[in-house]
Motif scaffolding. Structure first.
Motif, mmCIF file in Angstrom:
data_model
loop_
_atom_site.group_PDB
_atom_site.id
_atom_site.type_symbol
_atom_site.label_atom_id
_atom_site.label_comp_id
_atom_site.label_asym_id
_atom_site.label_seq_id
_atom_site.Cartn_x
_atom_site.Cartn_y
_atom_site.Cartn_z
ATOM 1 N N ALA A 236 0.832 -1.204 0.000
ATOM 2 C CA ALA A 236 0.000 0.000 0.000
ATOM 3 C C ALA A 236 0.865 1.253 0.000
ATOM 4 C CB ALA A 236 -0.929 -0.009 1.213
ATOM 5 N N LYS A 237 0.278 2.338 -0.496
ATOM 6 C CA LYS A 237 0.987 3.601 -0.662
ATOM 7 C C LYS A 237 0.194 4.712 0.023
ATOM 8 C CE LYS A 237 2.602 1.623 -4.938
ATOM 9 N NZ LYS A 237 2.019 0.312 -4.517
ATOM 10 N N PRO A 238 0.291 4.817 1.346
ATOM 11 C CA PRO A 238 -0.458 5.870 2.041
ATOM 12 C C PRO A 238 -0.127 7.246 1.479
ATOM 13 C CG PRO A 238 0.534 4.341 3.603
ATOM 14 C CD PRO A 238 1.101 4.005 2.265
ATOM 15 N N ALA A 239 -1.137 8.106 1.444
ATOM 16 C CA ALA A 239 -0.949 9.455 0.907
ATOM 17 C C ALA A 239 -0.254 10.344 1.928
ATOM 18 C CB ALA A 239 -2.300 10.057 0.527
ATOM 19 N N GLY A 240 0.521 11.291 1.429
ATOM 20 C CA GLY A 240 1.175 12.262 2.289
ATOM 21 C C GLY A 240 2.582 11.850 2.660
ATOM 22 N N ILE A 241 3.255 12.732 3.372
ATOM 23 C CA ILE A 241 4.651 12.514 3.766
ATOM 24 C C ILE A 241 4.752 11.866 5.144
ATOM 25 C CG2 ILE A 241 6.822 13.694 4.310
ATOM 26 C CD1 ILE A 241 6.074 15.755 2.163
ATOM 27 N N ARG A 242 3.894 12.242 6.063
ATOM 28 C CA ARG A 242 3.977 11.744 7.439
ATOM 29 C C ARG A 242 3.982 10.208 7.527
ATOM 30 N NH1 ARG A 242 3.436 13.006 12.732
ATOM 31 N NH2 ARG A 242 2.288 11.538 14.040
ATOM 32 N N PRO A 243 3.227 9.470 6.703
ATOM 33 C CA PRO A 243 3.246 8.004 6.825
ATOM 34 C C PRO A 243 4.602 7.362 6.544
ATOM 35 C CG PRO A 243 1.273 8.707 5.664
ATOM 36 C CD PRO A 243 2.165 9.909 5.768
ATOM 37 N N TYR A 244 5.579 8.131 6.052
ATOM 38 C CA TYR A 244 6.872 7.561 5.705
ATOM 39 C C TYR A 244 7.975 7.968 6.686
ATOM 40 C CZ TYR A 244 4.147 6.408 1.697
ATOM 41 O OH TYR A 244 3.141 5.899 0.896
ATOM 42 N N ARG A 245 7.574 8.478 7.839
ATOM 43 C CA ARG A 245 8.567 8.786 8.866
ATOM 44 C C ARG A 245 9.134 7.489 9.426
ATOM 45 N NH1 ARG A 245 3.641 8.595 10.807
ATOM 46 N NH2 ARG A 245 3.227 8.030 12.986
ATOM 47 N N VAL A 246 10.313 7.590 10.027
ATOM 48 C CA VAL A 246 11.056 6.418 10.478
ATOM 49 C C VAL A 246 10.241 5.553 11.424
ATOM 50 C CG1 VAL A 246 12.988 5.705 11.941
ATOM 51 C CG2 VAL A 246 13.360 7.333 10.088
ATOM 52 N N GLN A 247 9.537 6.170 12.360
ATOM 53 C CA GLN A 247 8.802 5.377 13.343
ATOM 54 C C GLN A 247 7.788 4.457 12.675
ATOM 55 O OE1 GLN A 247 9.278 5.572 16.983
ATOM 56 N NE2 GLN A 247 8.311 3.596 16.595
#
Length: 293
Positions: A73-84
């Protein structure tokens, strides 16, 4: 119609929702769990030369598409790709697979995730192996003091721009993206035309390019978790001819990973696992196989 002459794949495909995101992975073998984490701009296929070897050595090998890549899946936005979020995905996948912990091997961004996983969820890791991925504090150190690393990392700054990097990588049928695998430093024959076509198809999945670039964007926008000492037996395999990551990144790491062993492959570039699969596979199986004392 199916091609009767086609050979069956040496792995099976799976998918499930873990950590609230649907992940796809391939799996082969039985035994202690080994999780292989790919980097940019690859997907699980980046481990095509390691999966059969590790499975034959007696491991259960799982290679996921990280969130945002290929069939995951490819969540929208930048925040879903933070390290945590990235490390939580891997921890959740290990538990979903019915294991308390796993050997974790990562390359490039997958290696960065592996370093952080060892710090954030140390209970999930048995042994840790990283291929050409900088330990986070070492990368921060070299960016501040090393002009060579500053210049080599120019692309990470370019990737911060909206839309333009996607357009540049997509242009002329992904010529710039695939050019990463055709660089002068890369061993001839490491990537076949079929390999490159697979990377082209993966990057052309709807939303994939933006998701892949959002790893870099999130890294500059969100504070990572605290740095902790890594208690695990750790192997770092480093292709010395890496054009994006300088050799100085392999220095002084024992301060953060006291049980670290470093193996440098002088002829290899950033794509060490594809260029020199036999030495890499021997190093990995030898490191992962020994039982605990």
């Amino acid at each position: 119609m199916p091609n009767p002459a086609a050979q069956p794949e040496p792995w099976t495909h799976h998918q499930a929702v873990v950590n609230d995101v649907r992940l796809h992975w391939v799996e082969a073998g039985d035994g202690p769990l080994v999780v292989l984490l790919h980097g940019f701009p690859e997907f699980w296929y980046g481990w095509r030369k390691q999966i059969p070897a590790l499975a034959a050595a007696g491991f259960r090998v799982v290679a996921p598409d990280l969130r945002g890549y290929n069939l995951s899946a490819k969540p929208a936005g930048i925040r879903p790709y933070r390290v945590q979020a990235l490390v939580d995905d891997v921890a959740a996948l290990i538990h979903h697979l019915g294991a308390r912990q796993a050997h974790v091997v990562g390359h490039d961004w997958g290696g960065i995730v592996a370093w952080w996983l060892a710090m954030v969820h140390p209970e999930c890791i048995d042994r840790l192996a990283v291929l050409n991925a900088p330990h986070p504090p070492a990368f921060s150190r070299e960016i501040r003091r090393n002009p060579k690393q500053m210049l080599a990392s120019w692309y990470a700054g370019f990737f911060q721009l909206p839309a333009l990097p996607e357009a540049a990588l997509r242009a002329r049928d992904y010529a710039a993206l695939l050019g990463i695998f055709r660089a002068e430093s890369v061993r001839p024959g490491a990537f076949s035309e079929d390999d490159l076509q697979r990377y082209r198809e993966s990057a052309s999945q709807p939303g994939a390019l933006t998701a892949m670039l959002n790893y870099y964007r999130a890294a500059t926008r969100y504070r990572p978790p605290p740095t902790r000492i890594i208690p695990h037996d750790t192997l770092l395999i480093w292709g010395v001819r890496d054009q994006a990551l300088t050799i100085e990144l392999t220095e002084g790491l024992e301060a953060w990973a006291p049980r670290l062993r470093i193996e440098r492959i002088p002829e290899a570039s950033h794509w060490v696992a594809s260029e020199y699969p036999d030495p890499v596979n021997q190093l990995l199986t030898g490191f992962l196989a020994p039982p605990r004392a």
